[in-house]
Scaffold this active site. Sequence first.
Site, PDB file in Angstrom:
ATOM      1  N   ARG A  58       0.947  -1.205   0.002  1.00  0.00           N
ATOM      2  CA  ARG A  58       0.044  -0.060   0.099  1.00  0.00           C
ATOM      3  C   ARG A  58       0.850   1.356   0.067  1.00  0.00           C
ATOM      4  O   ARG A  58       0.392   2.322  -0.547  1.00  0.00           O
ATOM      5  CB  ARG A  58      -0.970  -0.085   1.191  1.00  0.00           C
ATOM      6  CG  ARG A  58      -1.800   1.359   1.165  1.00  0.00           C
ATOM      7  CD  ARG A  58      -3.192   1.274   2.087  1.00  0.00           C
ATOM      8  NE  ARG A  58      -2.971   0.595   3.403  1.00  0.00           N
ATOM      9  CZ  ARG A  58      -1.967   1.132   4.516  1.00  0.00           C
ATOM     10  NH1 ARG A  58      -1.682   2.042   4.415  1.00  0.00           N
ATOM     11  NH2 ARG A  58      -2.239   0.352   5.335  1.00  0.00           N
ATOM     12  N   LYS A 208      -7.498   5.924 -19.589  1.00  0.00           N
ATOM     13  CA  LYS A 208      -7.949   6.392 -20.885  1.00  0.00           C
ATOM     14  C   LYS A 208      -6.701   6.191 -21.821  1.00  0.00           C
ATOM     15  O   LYS A 208      -6.428   5.131 -22.184  1.00  0.00           O
ATOM     16  CB  LYS A 208      -8.467   7.818 -20.658  1.00  0.00           C
ATOM     17  CG  LYS A 208      -9.426   8.155 -19.697  1.00  0.00           C
ATOM     18  CD  LYS A 208     -10.761   7.463 -19.797  1.00  0.00           C
ATOM     19  CE  LYS A 208     -11.444   7.467 -18.504  1.00  0.00           C
ATOM     20  NZ  LYS A 208     -11.942   8.981 -18.153  1.00  0.00           N
TER      21      LYS A 208
HETATM   22  C1  LIG Z   1     -12.121   9.411 -16.837  1.00  0.00           C
HETATM   23  C2  LIG Z   1     -11.530  10.583 -16.293  1.00  0.00           C
HETATM   24  C3  LIG Z   1     -11.335  10.853 -15.076  1.00  0.00           C
HETATM   25  C4  LIG Z   1     -11.521   9.879 -14.126  1.00  0.00           C
HETATM   26  O1  LIG Z   1     -10.739   8.666 -14.360  1.00  0.00           O
HETATM   27  P1  LIG Z   1     -11.197   7.267 -13.866  1.00  0.00           P
HETATM   28  O2  LIG Z   1      -9.945   6.441 -14.122  1.00  0.00           O
HETATM   29  O3  LIG Z   1     -12.243   7.000 -14.599  1.00  0.00           O
HETATM   30  O4  LIG Z   1     -11.301   7.409 -12.342  1.00  0.00           O
HETATM   31  C5  LIG Z   1     -10.971  12.008 -14.438  1.00  0.00           C
HETATM   32  N1  LIG Z   1     -10.749  13.148 -15.434  1.00  0.00           N
HETATM   33  C6  LIG Z   1     -10.934  12.970 -17.028  1.00  0.00           C
HETATM   34  C7  LIG Z   1     -10.896  14.197 -17.916  1.00  0.00           C
HETATM   35  C8  LIG Z   1     -11.390  11.769 -17.395  1.00  0.00           C
HETATM   36  O5  LIG Z   1     -11.787  11.493 -18.628  1.00  0.00           O
END
Ligand SMILES: *Cc1c(COP(=O)(O)O)cnc(C)c1O
Length: 397
Positions: A58, A208
């Site tokens: 952790r 992403k």
């Molecule tokens: C998806 C996203 C997040 C959050 O990310 P997660 O990995 O889904 O928690 C934050 N900011 C932007 C611009 C995003 O597209």
Amino acid sequence: MTDRPNRPETLIRRLGLKESVSRPVVTPIHPSVVYASPSPDALDGQYEGKTHGYTYAREGHPNADLLAAKIDMLEGGQGGLITGSGMAAVSAVLLGLLKSGDHVIGGDQLYGRSLRMMTQDLPRFGIETSLVDPTDAEAVAAAVRPETKLILVEVVSNPTLRVADMAGIAAVAKAKGVLLAVDNTFTTPIAYRPFDHGADITVHSVTKLLAGHSDVTLGYVSARDDELMDAMRVFAVTTGMTPSPNECWLAERGLFTFPLRFEKAQANAAELADFLASQPGVKRVLYPGRKDHPDHARASALLNGHFGNMVSFEIEGGRAQTNALVEAMPDMAFAPTLGDVGTTLSHPATSSHRALSVEDRAALGMSEGFFRISVGIEDIDLLKGDFAAGCAAASQI
Ligand SMILES: *Cc1c(COP(=O)(O)O)cnc(C)c1O
């Protein structure tokens, strides 16, 4: 070993890997939660930072550290931290650095959960938020109060793809002594590096484009200042934002092809945007690389020719038309995510922005006919064929 045949469980546990003079060319996955140190003195040395050694997963582990170092390299950051999701990284910034009585400014089209945290959760801790239009640096300046600690913005907004006045906002932050945190998920370090332009903190949803295959949720956060970084790291360790080694490994593998994927997806996006503009029933196309985009000049100055892989468009009509468009593209993933290697289509009115009223969505420039595309790396003719079928079906109703 043969003299203790009655202790198999002990032997099974203690037998380790054979040493090898050659090394694996792929990063090994380190699933170990615990790390054994040679002595109490050695452990002291580790905790005091005199030697490098892991203790408990952790608090950090090799797969997360390596992934962080790679994203640091891309971002021009240092000492970055990987978290279990992008939202954990946003939380590390907002909850790890702010305290009761502070005020924070956010872009009015931030990622939905970031907005929710700022407007619903921070007030429970006595932290106030003002939301402002980040294309207007004067509005940002006007929102600054004596107790303002931090500004959180995204360079390109979701889903209308407006481009923030980053130079103006950075100047405001500097002049007023306020921290500037940039969520760089949409732009990625290929198009924009926040640290090169005055940001104090850079955040990513690694889920992403960086990881790129929709098979992990991870986040990244890095601060220019060591004290800020330490505060966020301690908060992340305390609240258990730690990522899994397996997911870090998958993200590292995804990252190998990130530059290639980004360039290809972006080239596809530019071509698809122009193609969509010629389709029946399409009212408008939003792509920062197009001359008709309201922030095209700023995007050109800021993004160095990298206008990204996100395209939005709006069709005539209501739910009947939007259903027809989606149903005429059965091979397209109709899914509210972005940055996948494959193209995904999302409909903000029924997904990311469904909590807003029709009027509030209209104020942000989103009608029922509004779609957002995260363009992937497929053959462009295939994509054109899909969208031609979708637009034709919608326009024939
Ligand atoms: C998806 C996203 C997040 C959050 O990310 P997660 O990995 O889904 O928690 C934050 N900011 C932007 C611009 C995003 O597209």
